[in-house]
Design an enzyme around this catalytic site. Structure first.
Site, short mmCIF file in Angstrom:
data_model
loop_
_atom_site.label_atom_id
_atom_site.label_comp_id
_atom_site.label_asym_id
_atom_site.label_seq_id
_atom_site.Cartn_x
_atom_site.Cartn_y
_atom_site.Cartn_z
N SER A 203 -1.12 -2.06 7.93
CA SER A 203 -1.96 -2.10 6.74
C SER A 203 -2.72 -0.78 6.57
CB SER A 203 -2.91 -3.30 6.81
OG SER A 203 -3.52 -3.54 5.57
N ASP A 317 3.89 -10.19 0.65
CA ASP A 317 2.75 -9.28 0.77
C ASP A 317 2.74 -8.43 -0.48
OD1 ASP A 317 0.87 -7.37 1.40
OD2 ASP A 317 1.83 -6.71 3.25
N HIS A 347 0.97 -10.88 4.39
CA HIS A 347 0.29 -9.72 4.96
C HIS A 347 -0.36 -10.06 6.31
CE1 HIS A 347 -1.44 -5.72 4.69
NE2 HIS A 347 -2.61 -6.21 5.06
#
Length: 373
Positions: A203, A317, A347
């Protein structure tokens, strides 16, 4: 400790399919126990329903006015991450030190298998945790780093970098770049091969990994052999490279899972003005920064001469669109790229090590990429 049968790991290794792109083929990992398109993986769905990220709220129950960020930030940070399990089967040594070369006090943890402590040419991975630049923790990814260290017989460094908004851009980037440079400059002392150093992150950590790779290329040092980009954010707010477009129609959504997906899980990565993007606005204060390649790596003038890449996305995601677009950019520039898409996942699934087979499979994929250096 695993909460899934070993059969699921076997499926993830052997039942992959290929999705053709412009410059790459995306390797699609199956969703064990769920063949229907548009459905969240059963294990992931169960975890989402137990965790805050899966909760859907009635808009009428939302506060009329958002509280100030000083009030919200502790709760946001507390909600990040997912408790996971230690899957190591060998003894892992852990060491800690502090770096100050970036101007901040930065914790640097390192993990390595005891059995390989005499090997002075081990590969290394410098890992940057996720958390939207404002949160996350080295502790959330500790079990992940330890498992990769075992599987790759490598030294894995886990960087406790500065967080926004207390330390906005470029503090975190400078902390992480300095950590990689420190590892490279002290490779002999750490017993690692300076020709086999990888950077990686999930991320926001994936954003840092891509930015560090760009900065290292631009400055000529440190030498990075591999970048591991796990559902990375590679473009900020509403910035975009030519040809990039985010739209919800790119996601196949089943009616049964429509509320949970449209209700928030796919919103991540959806373009919005900086002032409307709470997390991004805490990381960068100047709107011009969102077009800085070290903030939005997608916008680099060139992606040539970057290290080979393992790029990983999750089907559900919202960042998947930019993740796979960036993989295409790298491949078009001549970079060797392996791109994975985990079907049915959302995610931050890597945090669920021990709960979801996909997290363990991803650790194996990363370890194999490191061993191939």
């Amino acid at each position: 400790m695993r909460k899934y049968p070993l059969q699921h790991l076997e499926q993830l290794r052997t039942e992959t399919s290929m999705l053709p792109g412009k410059n790459i083929e995306i390797i699609v990992k199956p969703s064990p126990g769920e063949d229907r398109p548009g459905y969240i993986d059963p294990a992931e769905f169960a975890l989402l329903n137990e965790h805050w990220a899966g909760a859907t709220k009635n808009p009428e129950e939302q506060p009329a006015e958002m509280p100030p960020i000083e009030v919200m930030l502790p709760a946001i940070r507390e909600s990040m991450g997912f408790p996971n399990y230690n899957l190591n089967t060998v003894e892992i040594h852990t060491r800690y030190e502090e770096l100050k070369g970036s101007g901040n006090r930065v914790g640097l943890w390192r993990h390595y298998p005891r059995k390989s402590s005499g090997n002075v040419k081990r590969p290394a991975l410098v890992f940057f945790h996720g958390g939207g630049w404002i949160g996350g923790s080295v502790y959330t990814v500790e079990n992940i780093c330890r498992l990769i260290a075992e599987l790759a017989d490598a030294v894995v460094f886990n960087v406790d970098y500065s967080l926004a908004p207390e330390k906005p851009y470029p503090h975190g980037l400078n902390d992480n770049f300095n950590a990689v440079k420190h590892v490279y400059d002290h490779a002999e002392a750490y017993g690692i091969d300076p020709e086999r150093i990888a950077v990686g992150g999930d991320s926001a950590g994936g954003n840092y990994a891509a930015a560090v790779a760009l900065k290292a290329r631009d400055e000529g040092s440190p030498k990075i052999a591999l970048q591991v980009l796990i559902y990375p954010c590679v473009v900020m707010a509403d910035a975009a490279a030519e040809g990039y477009e985010w739209k919800e129609e790119l996601f196949d959504i089943s009616p049964e899972h429509e509320n949970i997906l449209r209700g928030g899980l796919l919103a991540l990565g959806k373009p919005k003005k900086l002032q409307d993007d709470l997390v991004a606005a805490l990381y960068v204060s100047d709107e011009t920064d969102i077009r800085n390649p070290y903030v939005s790596p997608m916008l680099a003038d060139s992606h040539a001469r970057l290290p080979r890449a393992l790029v990983v996305g999750a089907e559900f995601d919202g960042l998947r669109v930019q993740t796979e677009f960036y993989a295409e950019q790298l491949a078009q520039a001549g970079v060797e790229v392996k791109c994975l898409r985990y079907k049915g996942m959302t995610h931050a699934f890597m945090d669920k090590l021990g709960h979801a087979a996909q997290a363990e499979d991803l650790c194996t994929e990363i370890a194999e990429a490191i061993k191939d250096l």
